[in-house]
Scaffold this motif. Structure first.
Motif, PDB file in Angstrom:
ATOM      1  N   GLN A  63       0.843  -1.184   0.000  1.00 44.13           N
ATOM      2  CA  GLN A  63       0.000   0.000   0.000  1.00 44.13           C
ATOM      3  C   GLN A  63       0.886   1.244   0.000  1.00 44.13           C
ATOM      4  OE1 GLN A  63      -3.457  -0.229   0.003  1.00 44.13           O
ATOM      5  NE2 GLN A  63      -3.250  -2.453  -0.161  1.00 44.13           N
ATOM      6  N   ARG A  64       0.302   2.387   0.254  1.00 42.15           N
ATOM      7  CA  ARG A  64       1.058   3.636   0.221  1.00 42.15           C
ATOM      8  C   ARG A  64       1.965   3.774   1.448  1.00 42.15           C
ATOM      9  NH1 ARG A  64      -4.033   4.971   2.033  1.00 42.15           N
ATOM     10  NH2 ARG A  64      -4.179   6.426   3.806  1.00 42.15           N
ATOM     11  N   ASP A  65       3.013   4.566   1.282  1.00 42.43           N
ATOM     12  CA  ASP A  65       3.911   4.933   2.378  1.00 42.43           C
ATOM     13  C   ASP A  65       4.528   3.729   3.075  1.00 42.43           C
ATOM     14  OD1 ASP A  65       3.496   7.788   2.147  1.00 42.43           O
ATOM     15  OD2 ASP A  65       1.493   7.432   2.951  1.00 42.43           O
ATOM     16  N   ARG A  69      -7.223  -3.219  14.672  1.00 43.96           N
ATOM     17  CA  ARG A  69      -8.114  -2.231  14.070  1.00 43.96           C
ATOM     18  C   ARG A  69      -9.283  -2.955  13.415  1.00 43.96           C
ATOM     19  NH1 ARG A  69      -5.429  -0.178  17.061  1.00 43.96           N
ATOM     20  NH2 ARG A  69      -4.041   1.641  16.865  1.00 43.96           N
ATOM     21  N   SER A  79      -8.547  -0.838   5.918  1.00 44.21           N
ATOM     22  CA  SER A  79      -8.358   0.542   5.461  1.00 44.21           C
ATOM     23  C   SER A  79      -8.001   1.475   6.610  1.00 44.21           C
ATOM     24  CB  SER A  79      -9.612   1.040   4.744  1.00 44.21           C
ATOM     25  OG  SER A  79     -10.747   0.989   5.611  1.00 44.21           O
ATOM     26  N   SER A  80      -8.634   1.287   7.768  1.00 42.27           N
ATOM     27  CA  SER A  80      -8.321   2.156   8.909  1.00 42.27           C
ATOM     28  C   SER A  80      -6.911   1.883   9.418  1.00 42.27           C
ATOM     29  CB  SER A  80      -9.346   1.961  10.029  1.00 42.27           C
ATOM     30  OG  SER A  80      -9.290   0.641  10.552  1.00 42.27           O
ATOM     31  N   VAL A 126      -4.319   0.782   7.591  1.00 43.59           N
ATOM     32  CA  VAL A 126      -3.382   1.341   6.606  1.00 43.59           C
ATOM     33  C   VAL A 126      -3.321   2.856   6.739  1.00 43.59           C
ATOM     34  CG1 VAL A 126      -2.957   1.709   4.145  1.00 43.59           C
ATOM     35  CG2 VAL A 126      -3.645  -0.558   4.977  1.00 43.59           C
ATOM     36  N   GLU A 127      -4.476   3.487   6.861  1.00 41.23           N
ATOM     37  CA  GLU A 127      -4.519   4.947   6.964  1.00 41.23           C
ATOM     38  C   GLU A 127      -3.770   5.437   8.206  1.00 41.23           C
ATOM     39  OE1 GLU A 127      -7.847   8.548   7.309  1.00 41.23           O
ATOM     40  OE2 GLU A 127      -8.469   6.476   6.888  1.00 41.23           O
ATOM     41  N   GLU A 128      -3.986   4.771   9.328  1.00 44.57           N
ATOM     42  CA  GLU A 128      -3.335   5.174  10.575  1.00 44.57           C
ATOM     43  C   GLU A 128      -1.821   5.000  10.488  1.00 44.57           C
ATOM     44  OE1 GLU A 128      -3.191   3.592  15.174  1.00 44.57           O
ATOM     45  OE2 GLU A 128      -5.144   3.630  14.143  1.00 44.57           O
ATOM     46  N   ALA A 167       0.066   4.825   7.760  1.00 47.79           N
ATOM     47  CA  ALA A 167       0.630   5.739   6.763  1.00 47.79           C
ATOM     48  C   ALA A 167       0.797   7.135   7.356  1.00 47.79           C
ATOM     49  CB  ALA A 167      -0.259   5.784   5.530  1.00 47.79           C
ATOM     50  N   ALA A 168      -0.213   7.596   8.090  1.00 50.90           N
ATOM     51  CA  ALA A 168      -0.135   8.924   8.705  1.00 50.90           C
ATOM     52  C   ALA A 168       0.956   8.973   9.766  1.00 50.90           C
ATOM     53  CB  ALA A 168      -1.494   9.292   9.320  1.00 50.90           C
TER      54      ALA A 168
END
Length: 266
Positions: free
Chosen positions: A6-8, A104, A108-109, A111-113, A115-116
């Motif tokens: 995924q990203r980052d 989690r 998606s949550s 990955v988002e956490e 990545a941030a």
């Protein structure tokens, strides 16, 4: 098993059961471990494990994930479980790891956490910070801890007045042991030489800490000299559970051999 970058720098590993009742158990855990170790070897150390298709996770599954968590943590990485069902969450609580292994609700949550979080502090910066922390004597309330090696942490337990460890003052020690496990510190030496008396609540906290580290294939050793403390462990039969030493050096020597063996097995 499958994985997707995924990203980052976050990698999602999906555990896809072949049967409706598939579980992450002694039969399935080795395969997932092999995949995770391969990814770590390739430098992918920020991991989300998607358990959405798994119906159950047993003790061996969490032990394996605990070992992986430890590996990536000290390299500056992370491991988060995503979408575990009610059974898996319940087992996580029963083995004492609910506060240690991040969970989690969705992939998606997670990955988002991650990545941030890694956008604010890189893998390299985290690894440097964790290595620096590992060399310090840290105060935690009345207690202190010191990371003696990559694996072994020495906790100096201070009894209250007059040297007692019990129901009135044991909460900070419970939190400290949980925090250390959450940092991947799973070989703990509890120095009780400053404790003159321990009651059943104090014993229970140390037993609870052992339960936590065992899920990561860890160990807890004790250093004690007070006869009332030693008697408390003898009459409860806990001398069969905990190795007890007269000095910290002897405890480090013995636990160090066990930790080295566990490191090789990884």
């Amino acid at each position: 098993m499958s994985y997707e970058d995924q990203r980052d720098g976050v990698t999602v590993v999906r555990v896809e059961g072949a049967r409706q009742d598939s579980g992450l158990d002694s039969a399935g855990a080795p395969e997932l471990r092999q995949v995770l170790c391969q990814l770590i070897g390739e430098g992918r150390i920020v991991l989300v494990v998607d358990l959405g298709a798994i119906r159950s996770v047993d003790y061996s599954g969490f032990t394996m994930l605990g070992g992986i968590f430890k590996r990536v943590h000290f390299a500056g990485g992370a491991l988060v479980m995503a979408a575990p069902n009610k059974q898996a969450r319940g087992m996580l609580a029963r083995v004492g790891l609910r506060e240690s292994l991040p969970v989690r609700d969705t992939v998606s949550s997670a990955v988002e956490e991650l990545a941030a979080s890694y956008a604010k502090e890189s893998v390299e910066d985290r690894a440097r910070r964790r290595r620096a922390t590992a060399k310090a004597v840290v105060a935690a309330g009345d207690h202190t801890y010191e990371h003696l090696s990559e694996d072994i942490t020495l906790v100096r337990v201070m009894g209250g007045e007059p040297g007692n460890l019990g129901v009135s003052n044991v909460a900070p020690l419970r939190k400290l042991m949980a925090d250390l496990v959450s940092q991947g510190r799973c070989y703990l030496i509890m120095d009780l030489t400053h404790v003159d008396f321990i009651d059943s609540t104090g014993l229970g906290v140390i037993v609870g800490g052992l339960k936590r580290v065992r899920a990561f294939d860890g160990r807890v050793a004790l250093v004690a000299s007070s006869e009332p403390v030693l008697k408390a462990f003898r009459i409860t039969g806990l001398t069969k559970v905990f190795p007890i030493f007269e000095t910290v050096d002897r405890a480090v020597e013995t636990i160090g051999r066990e930790a080295s063996g566990a490191y090789v097995r990884r």
